[in-house]
Design an enzyme around this catalytic site. Structure first.
Site, PDB file in Angstrom:
ATOM      1  N   LYS A  92      -2.725   5.688  -4.110  1.00  0.00           N
ATOM      2  CA  LYS A  92      -3.987   6.715  -4.026  1.00  0.00           C
ATOM      3  C   LYS A  92      -3.443   8.160  -4.967  1.00  0.00           C
ATOM      4  CE  LYS A  92      -3.335   4.543   0.507  1.00  0.00           C
ATOM      5  NZ  LYS A  92      -2.576   4.354   0.219  1.00  0.00           N
ATOM      6  N   ASP A  97       0.853  -1.153  -0.213  1.00  0.00           N
ATOM      7  CA  ASP A  97       0.127   0.624   0.111  1.00  0.00           C
ATOM      8  C   ASP A  97       0.326   1.527  -0.381  1.00  0.00           C
ATOM      9  OD1 ASP A  97      -2.793   0.851  -0.024  1.00  0.00           O
ATOM     10  OD2 ASP A  97      -1.421   1.920   1.481  1.00  0.00           O
ATOM     11  N   HIS A 142      -7.287   9.505  -1.630  1.00  0.00           N
ATOM     12  CA  HIS A 142      -6.459   9.284  -0.475  1.00  0.00           C
ATOM     13  C   HIS A 142      -7.431  10.268   0.698  1.00  0.00           C
ATOM     14  CE1 HIS A 142      -2.444   9.261   1.039  1.00  0.00           C
ATOM     15  NE2 HIS A 142      -3.308   8.774   2.138  1.00  0.00           N
ATOM     16  N   TYR A 147       3.453   9.976  -0.567  1.00  0.00           N
ATOM     17  CA  TYR A 147       4.628   8.956   0.152  1.00  0.00           C
ATOM     18  C   TYR A 147       5.770   9.042  -0.410  1.00  0.00           C
ATOM     19  CZ  TYR A 147       0.754   6.230   2.396  1.00  0.00           C
ATOM     20  OH  TYR A 147      -0.527   6.233   3.194  1.00  0.00           O
ATOM     21  N   GLY A 181      -1.530   1.920  16.523  1.00  0.00           N
ATOM     22  CA  GLY A 181      -1.066   4.108  16.664  1.00  0.00           C
ATOM     23  C   GLY A 181      -0.738   4.320  16.309  1.00  0.00           C
ATOM     24  N   ASN A 212      -9.812   7.637   4.303  1.00  0.00           N
ATOM     25  CA  ASN A 212     -10.241   8.983   4.701  1.00  0.00           C
ATOM     26  C   ASN A 212     -11.799   9.484   5.005  1.00  0.00           C
ATOM     27  OD1 ASN A 212      -8.067   8.343   6.484  1.00  0.00           O
ATOM     28  ND2 ASN A 212      -7.158   9.341   4.554  1.00  0.00           N
TER      29      ASN A 212
END
Length: 334
Positions: free
Chosen positions: A78, A44, A111, A49, A215, A164
């Protein structure tokens, strides 16, 4: 490896490798090589990135030497926020494909539902004189989705999805779509379990892919490297939660393995990030045990709802002023 079947009949591995935060070329290539050797097949990445070139280099090497076939891989990338315009979708997907040395990806995601002003291909979050990101409030999600559907028709991606997005935004896309999103990628860990969103997506046969499964503690060191403040978020301490540790002792498994196993049984596809051989191996070895119902219930009780959310895009100062900022409506649990 076990797989989750998407409504397109594609099979997505239940555990993939999230490639955010991995920017050093040598470290990146070593990590992907190791992941492939261990059996990872879902990778992914994203235009933002800035590591698609490195991923393409490693995968091209494996394919060219006959160690793997392209159809054995599941590659996700994305569309960046500066590409959130129907007229720029094809352009950015083609850039990603060139970097990846591929003719298609398996999954192309929006994204974020918010758009930033486009200045050029490299300024991913242009900043105004006031220090805020330059948002583009003309973002038209319906038109953008039509542009995404065109990429499926063209063969540049096998499927399309969202990342998102909140429930209201997902529903608007579904109502308007000719090609349904195959998945929604969201922050997901035991402190942020989003049961309403998960059930909503299950009802629509849309898979939920979770990031930030531990996390995302790597942000603490990663953000300063890219000029962002590590004070922009509170890192959920799920890896050291007492209940997670106790259950780990019971099954003789690492906390990360307990967290991933919980999410898999909860119905979520996972993309944990890791670079070391130790953690890469650990994260994929979660299919030789199952959590008992009592332990599932204990972990379910750790959900903190919106309090547990740590990815609120605070590092994009001013993005909350965008009309499509996804975290305004907390009742959507996203």
């Amino acid at each position: 490896m076990k797989f989750g079947k998407l409504h397109t009949e594609q099979e997505m591995p239940q555990v993939g490798l999230g490639l955010w935060q991995v920017n050093d070329p040598d470290e990146f290539e070593k990590a992907v090589d190791t992941a492939l050797e261990l059996g990872y097949r879902h990778f992914d990445t994203a235009y933002t990135y800035k590591n698609e070139v490195q991923l393409g280099k490693v995968l091209h090497k494996w394919i060219n030497t006959g160690k793997i076939k392209r159809e054995e891989l599941f590659i996700t990338t994305k569309l960046p926020q500066i590409g959130m315009d129907r007229a720029r979708i094809e352009h950015f997907l083609k850039l990603s494909l060139t970097s990846l040395q591929m003719t298609y990806v398996d999954l192309y995601l929006l994204h974020f539902p918010i758009g930033f002003k486009y200045l050029n291909d490299n300024e991913l979050a242009p900043i105004g004189e006031d220090g805020n990101v330059l948002i583009d409030n003309s973002t038209d999600l319906k038109a953008i989705w039509e542009g995404m559907e065109e990429q499926v028709v063209s063969g540049r991606t096998k499927s399309i999805g969202l990342s998102n997005f909140n429930i209201n935004q997902i529903q608007r896309i579904v109502n308007h779509s000719k090609i349904l999103p195959v998945c929604v990628q969201v922050e997901m860990n035991v402190y942020l379990q989003q049961p309403i969103l998960l059930q909503f997506c299950n009802n629509l046969n849309i898979a939920v892919v979770g990031y930030g499964n531990f996390g995302s503690p790597g942000r603490i060191t990663h953000f300063p490297k890219i000029g962002r403040s590590s004070s922009d978020f509170k890192c959920p301490q799920v890896l050291t939660d007492p209940d997670v540790l106790t259950i780990g002792t019971k099954y003789k498994k690492a906390p990360a393995q307990i967290l991933l196993r919980y999410l898999i049984q909860y119905g979520v596809l996972c993309i944990p990030s890791a670079v070391s051989a130790e953690f890469l191996k650990q994260n994929i070895e979660v299919f030789d045990f199952e959590l008992e119902e009592l332990d599932m219930e204990k972990l379910k009780l750790l959900d903190q709802g919106e309090v547990g959310r740590s990815f609120k895009l605070a590092f994009y100062k001013g993005c909350e002023n965008h009309a499509e900022y996804p975290f305004q409506d907390t009742t959507s649990q996203l």
